[in-house]
Design a protein around this motif. Structure first.
Motif, PDB file in Angstrom:
ATOM      1  N   ALA A 193       0.919  -1.268  -0.021  1.00 49.68           N
ATOM      2  CA  ALA A 193       0.111   0.011   0.026  1.00 49.68           C
ATOM      3  C   ALA A 193       0.913   1.203  -0.072  1.00 49.68           C
ATOM      4  CB  ALA A 193      -0.945  -0.148   1.169  1.00 49.68           C
ATOM      5  N   THR A 210      -3.304   1.308  -4.094  1.00 46.71           N
ATOM      6  CA  THR A 210      -3.999   1.297  -2.992  1.00 46.71           C
ATOM      7  C   THR A 210      -3.241   1.933  -1.629  1.00 46.71           C
ATOM      8  OG1 THR A 210      -5.243  -0.433  -1.610  1.00 46.71           O
ATOM      9  CG2 THR A 210      -2.892  -1.031  -2.481  1.00 46.71           C
ATOM     10  N   THR A 211      -4.227   2.240  -0.873  1.00 48.79           N
ATOM     11  CA  THR A 211      -3.950   2.565   0.590  1.00 48.79           C
ATOM     12  C   THR A 211      -4.010   1.694   1.588  1.00 48.79           C
ATOM     13  OG1 THR A 211      -5.872   4.060   0.725  1.00 48.79           O
ATOM     14  CG2 THR A 211      -3.828   5.197   0.079  1.00 48.79           C
ATOM     15  N   GLN A 212      -4.820   0.517   1.149  1.00 47.06           N
ATOM     16  CA  GLN A 212      -4.948  -0.714   2.294  1.00 47.06           C
ATOM     17  C   GLN A 212      -3.844  -1.607   2.268  1.00 47.06           C
ATOM     18  OE1 GLN A 212      -7.796  -1.552   4.157  1.00 47.06           O
ATOM     19  NE2 GLN A 212      -6.185  -2.701   4.810  1.00 47.06           N
ATOM     20  N   ASP A 240      -2.487  -7.781   4.469  1.00 44.66           N
ATOM     21  CA  ASP A 240      -2.379  -8.976   5.514  1.00 44.66           C
ATOM     22  C   ASP A 240      -1.052  -9.423   5.578  1.00 44.66           C
ATOM     23  OD1 ASP A 240      -5.306  -8.076   5.994  1.00 44.66           O
ATOM     24  OD2 ASP A 240      -5.995 -10.041   5.592  1.00 44.66           O
ATOM     25  N   ILE A 298      -0.888  -6.661  10.221  1.00 47.63           N
ATOM     26  CA  ILE A 298      -2.094  -6.385   9.798  1.00 47.63           C
ATOM     27  C   ILE A 298      -2.683  -7.752   9.501  1.00 47.63           C
ATOM     28  CG2 ILE A 298      -3.214  -5.204   7.671  1.00 47.63           C
ATOM     29  CD1 ILE A 298      -2.081  -3.446   9.591  1.00 47.63           C
ATOM     30  N   GLY A 349      -6.948  -6.477   7.400  1.00 50.90           N
ATOM     31  CA  GLY A 349      -7.044  -5.202   7.251  1.00 50.90           C
ATOM     32  C   GLY A 349      -6.967  -4.421   8.571  1.00 50.90           C
ATOM     33  N   LEU A 375      -5.283   3.365  12.124  1.00 53.15           N
ATOM     34  CA  LEU A 375      -5.425   2.241  11.616  1.00 53.15           C
ATOM     35  C   LEU A 375      -6.706   1.373  12.468  1.00 53.15           C
ATOM     36  CD1 LEU A 375      -2.029   0.851  11.020  1.00 53.15           C
ATOM     37  CD2 LEU A 375      -3.780   1.089   9.100  1.00 53.15           C
ATOM     38  N   THR A 376      -7.564   0.803  11.569  1.00 50.25           N
ATOM     39  CA  THR A 376      -8.618   0.165  12.642  1.00 50.25           C
ATOM     40  C   THR A 376      -8.052  -1.053  13.205  1.00 50.25           C
ATOM     41  OG1 THR A 376     -10.748  -1.054  12.222  1.00 50.25           O
ATOM     42  CG2 THR A 376      -9.284  -1.505  10.589  1.00 50.25           C
ATOM     43  N   ALA A 418     -11.570  -7.541   9.424  1.00 52.15           N
ATOM     44  CA  ALA A 418     -12.396  -7.490   8.493  1.00 52.15           C
ATOM     45  C   ALA A 418     -13.270  -8.939   8.258  1.00 52.15           C
ATOM     46  CB  ALA A 418     -12.033  -7.286   7.242  1.00 52.15           C
TER      47      ALA A 418
END
Length: 841
Positions: free
Chosen positions: A649, A681-683, A686, A701, A704, A736-737, A741
């Motif tokens: 990312a 992407t900015t994600q 994993d 990670i 996500g 970051l969450t 997911a």
């Protein structure tokens, strides 16, 4: 006397690559220093290559017998014709029909023609069951034009062959065993400068008895005088004041009547003919003597003065009887190519060193009366002498009363000495000063410090010696044992080809990777090209041709030990500009990935315009990844924005401080097209191990989400100890969450338990059959700390749609209960056991 002219020089173009980092311009300039090939100068240079044979002529013989030995004498009568010339006109549209200076090399014409119609005889012997082939050849002297990219400090960033010429020099007969490569067998040619000539003839009877006047001294005898030795029964003929032994009296060579003398009188005469004297052999070739060497004159047109050449035998010329193989040092010559006066030049190490102006001649030690000693020769002979002094020649530059260090010539390059002891240590002895030849400082400084490819060198000094090494693409490759040297094609007599250099100089030669564009091959390996510091192997000869090396690419291949070949990297370095063979497609290597350019404007915008273009096979191009590697620092070509690639990312930096804290200040900045920047992407992917730039905290990670580790033990148990740590700005870390997911497959560290995240909840699998049935068998298995596993909820969030693997019925979960639903997408599959455990609404 010809008019002295300055050499022409190819224009060089200073090309700078780079873009501006607007957050901190000062830091930006320093940043580019990490990419040493960002600020480079392009130049073009003529480099002499190894000569090669070109089989020619219509006569080809096969000799041998399965039942007995064979000795057969073959006669070649049809001769050899060959024509070749430059295929390249130069980036500055300079004509090779005129005099050029390219990187210090001078004087090449547009076209050369060899028309060798002389009869040749050769005796071929074969053992029982052995067969040999014989055919005439033209010896081709090779000159290559390279486009090079050099930094201000002299580092060579790229070396691309853009033009080549193979001038026919002379002819001969090659005899080789059937099944072997004639080019490898006939590597040591005898006719480059004449040479060879066969065994010395025996006594020769003159057609008339010698006249009675005995000769007691050859000094002062007229050219053409024939002498017969009464003791050794040899016939000599005076050429340029020197007696030259004749192998035959055919073709009226022994006319007029000879005079008697003795071998002692002959031996007391001059060793070589004087400058400017001429001879003609039985083949009709006219030779003009310079420094004791016969130079074949293809024309006697003015300003060349051939006078009345003395008739001599072919053997006399080929055997260099009372002649030097190459001109002795210190003789001045000049030639005229068409209407252009070639520069006055001096013979040094058997080659020519051209002068740019009269002062250079004087500064180099040839006096103010040098003009009276210049000998005019043909442009062909001028060029044939070449401009690379022989190995082990000692030279020293001078200009304006200032001298350079003394240096030795090795493989066309110079190795300057740091002390007098170094000169002695490499074998020149205590009287080495008498061997030093003066040259212009300009010429000295223009000489490469890296010997030509395939030069063998060994360092010596202070009683110690280095390994023997070969020079390939500017790099030193050490041999591990004598067999490696033989396997690389240097023969069992390789020891005689090793050049001793100071141990200091040997150690200063870079022992890394050959220059980009170099073709290499180890015994039993594929042929490969060095591209971006990596070994790119070819699958077949056509790929070599398609990559721009021509149909005679075999002569460009450098043999190296298989050990060294296998040790070469296979990853193309970042910043390399690539082109797909057979296509106009180009791209740059960024973070180990191929980033194609959609237009030349895009290529220029990212700073690849001045970079050398390396062509790779289409197969290799297609196989290159397009995923920019983690840890790469990138910049948007359309803005000052910079970012790091983390877990695939793009993680943008909002300040130079943030970039520095994340550890990217010392990393080279790779510019990407704005189109590519926008599409990244900015994600974060994993399985990525990340670290907070503002604290020692680390995490993985997973689905996500950021899953922090509270200890190194936890990190290790989760399997992240061996993964590279990617630092992210504190701002990014905090944002970051931590919610994994849905659809993520997870496993508990230190246990065999596995589960899926469904509706933010952990849904355990009791068996692998359950896991497979739910569709998680092909998903990435993410290990999380047991602490995190235990802390995950098992209550599926409201609004989640679920179903079992063996049913099409879909259920909506709300308040811990399920109700039938009609839903096509976004349905999570869970084990039937888990579905049955959810009560109906």
């Amino acid at each position: 006397m010809l008019k002295l002219r300055s050499l022409l020089s190819v224009l060089t173009l200073l090309l700078a690559a780079g873009s501006t980092w607007l957050i901190n311009p000062t830091a930006a300039r320093a940043d580019w220093a990490h990419d040493k090939c960002s600020y480079i100068t392009m130049r073009e240079k003529v480099i002499g290559d190894s000569p090669y044979i070109k089989l020619a002529g219509t006569e080809k013989y096969r000799v041998g017998n399965n039942d007995e030995e064979v000795t057969e004498t073959l006669t070649f009568t049809k001769g050899v014709q060959a024509t070749a010339g430059w295929q390249y006109k130069g980036s500055a549209e300079l004509s090779f029909g005129k005099v050029l200076e390219l990187g210090g090399e001078a004087g090449y014409q547009d076209m050369e023609t060899l028309n060798d119609t002389f009869t040749r005889t050769v005796t071929v012997k074969t053992a029982k069951g052995q067969f040999k082939l014989a055919q005439q050849y033209a010896l081709m002297q090779v000159r290559n034009v390279y486009r090079q990219w050099v930094t201000p400090s002299g580092y060579l960033c790229g070396n691309t062959l853009i033009g080549t010429a193979a001038f026919p020099d002379s002819a001969g007969v090659c005899v080789w065993e059937e099944g072997k490569d004639p080019h490898g067998v006939c590597r040591h040619w005898q006719f480059t400068y004449g040479g060879g000539g066969g065994p010395a003839p025996g006594g020769t009877t003159p057609p008339q008895s010698p006249a009675p006047q005995p000769v007691t001294s050859v000094h002062g005898l007229a050219d053409g005088t024939v002498l017969a030795t009464t003791d050794t029964k040899r016939i000599y003929k005076m050429v340029g004041g020197a007696p030259v032994w004749q192998a035959t009296c055919a073709d009226d060579i022994c006319q007029p009547q000879s005079r008697p003398t003795t071998q002692a009188v002959i031996n007391a005469g001059p060793a070589t003919p004087r400058n400017g004297s001429t001879a003609v052999d039985q083949r009709g070739r006219i030779y003009l003597f310079v420094g004791g060497a016969p130079l074949w004159q293809d024309t006697c047109a003015a300003p060349v003065t051939c006078g009345s050449p003395v008739k001599v035998s072919d053997w006399s010329i080929d055997a260099r009887e009372h002649m030097n193989q190459r001109p002795a040092d210190g003789h001045l010559v000049q030639a005229k190519a068409g209407s252009v006066d070639l520069p006055v030049a001096v013979t040094v190490g058997g080659a020519l060193v051209p002068f740019a102006n009269p002062q250079e001649v004087i500064d180099s030690g040839y006096g103010t009366d040098w003009a009276s000693r210049v000998v005019a020769i043909s442009s062909h002979s001028y060029q044939l002498l070449g401009f690379d002094p022989a190995n082990n020649t000692l030279i020293q530059g001078a200009s304006g009363g200032v001298s350079t260090p003394v240096a030795m010539v090795v493989g066309g390059a110079i190795i300057p000495f740091a002390s007098e002891q170094e000169v002695i240590d490499v074998g020149y002895g205590a009287n080495w000063r008498s061997l030093v030849r003066g040259v212009p400082a300009r010429v000295f400084n223009a000489r490469s410090r890296i010997p030509a490819d395939m030069t063998l060198v060994q360092g010596t000094g202070g009683g110690a010696s280095s390994p023997v090494a070969q020079v390939v693409g500017g790099a030193r490759i050490n041999f591990a044992n004598p067999q490696e040297v033989i396997d690389a094609g240097y023969g069992t007599d390789w020891g005689s080809k090793v050049r001793a250099i100071p141990l200091r100089a040997f150690n200063e030669m870079r022992a890394d990777i050959p220059d980009d564009g170099t073709l290499v091959q180890g015994p039993g390996t594929a042929v490969a090209r060095i591209v971006g510091g990596a070994r790119v192997e070819f699958a077949n000869p056509q790929e070599v041709i398609d990559s721009g090396h021509g149909h005679d690419w075999g002569r460009l291949v450098r043999a190296i030990p298989a050990r060294a070949f296998k040790a070469l990297p296979t990853k193309i370095a970042d910043g390399t500009r690539l082109r797909k063979a057979g296509s106009s497609s180009q791209g740059g290597i960024i973070g180990g990935a191929k980033v194609p350019f959609h237009s030349m404007a895009e290529l220029e915008a990212v700073g690849y315009g001045p970079r050398p273009m390396q062509t790779v096979p289409a197969r290799v191009w297609d196989a290159l990844t397009t995923q920019i590697g983690d840890g790469t620092r990138i910049k948007d070509a359309d803005s000052p924005s910079q970012a790091a690639i983390v877990g695939g990312a793009k993680i943008p930096f909002i300040s130079m401080d943030e970039l520095t804290q994340a550890g990217y200040a010392d990393k080279p900045m790779q510019v990407v097209p704005g189109r590519v920047w926008d599409a990244l992407t900015t994600q974060i992917g994993d399985g990525t191990r990340i670290k907070d730039a503002d604290s020692p905290s680390q995490a993985a990670i997973v689905g996500g989400a950021k899953i922090p580790f509270i200890s190194m033990d936890e990190l290790t148990q989760a399997g992240y100890a061996d993964k590279p740590m990617q630092v992210v700005p504190g701002r990014v870390w905090d944002a970051l969450t931590t919610q994994i997911a849905d659809g993520t497959r997870i496993a508990k560290a230190g246990a065999t338990s596995e589960a899926a995240i469904v509706g933010r909840a952990r849904i355990d699998f009791h068996t692998m059959t359950e896991l497979q049935a739910a569709g998680y068998g092909g998903k990435l298995r993410q290990v999380i700390p047991a602490r995190v596993w235990d802390g995950l909820t098992t209550d599926i969030a409201d609004g989640t749609y679920v179903k079992s693997p063996d049913s099409v019925a879909v259920w909506l979960v709300n308040g811990g209960r399920r109700t039938p639903a009609s839903q096509a997408g976004g349905v999570q599959v869970i084990p039937a056991r888990a579905l049955d455990a959810i009560p109906l609404a």
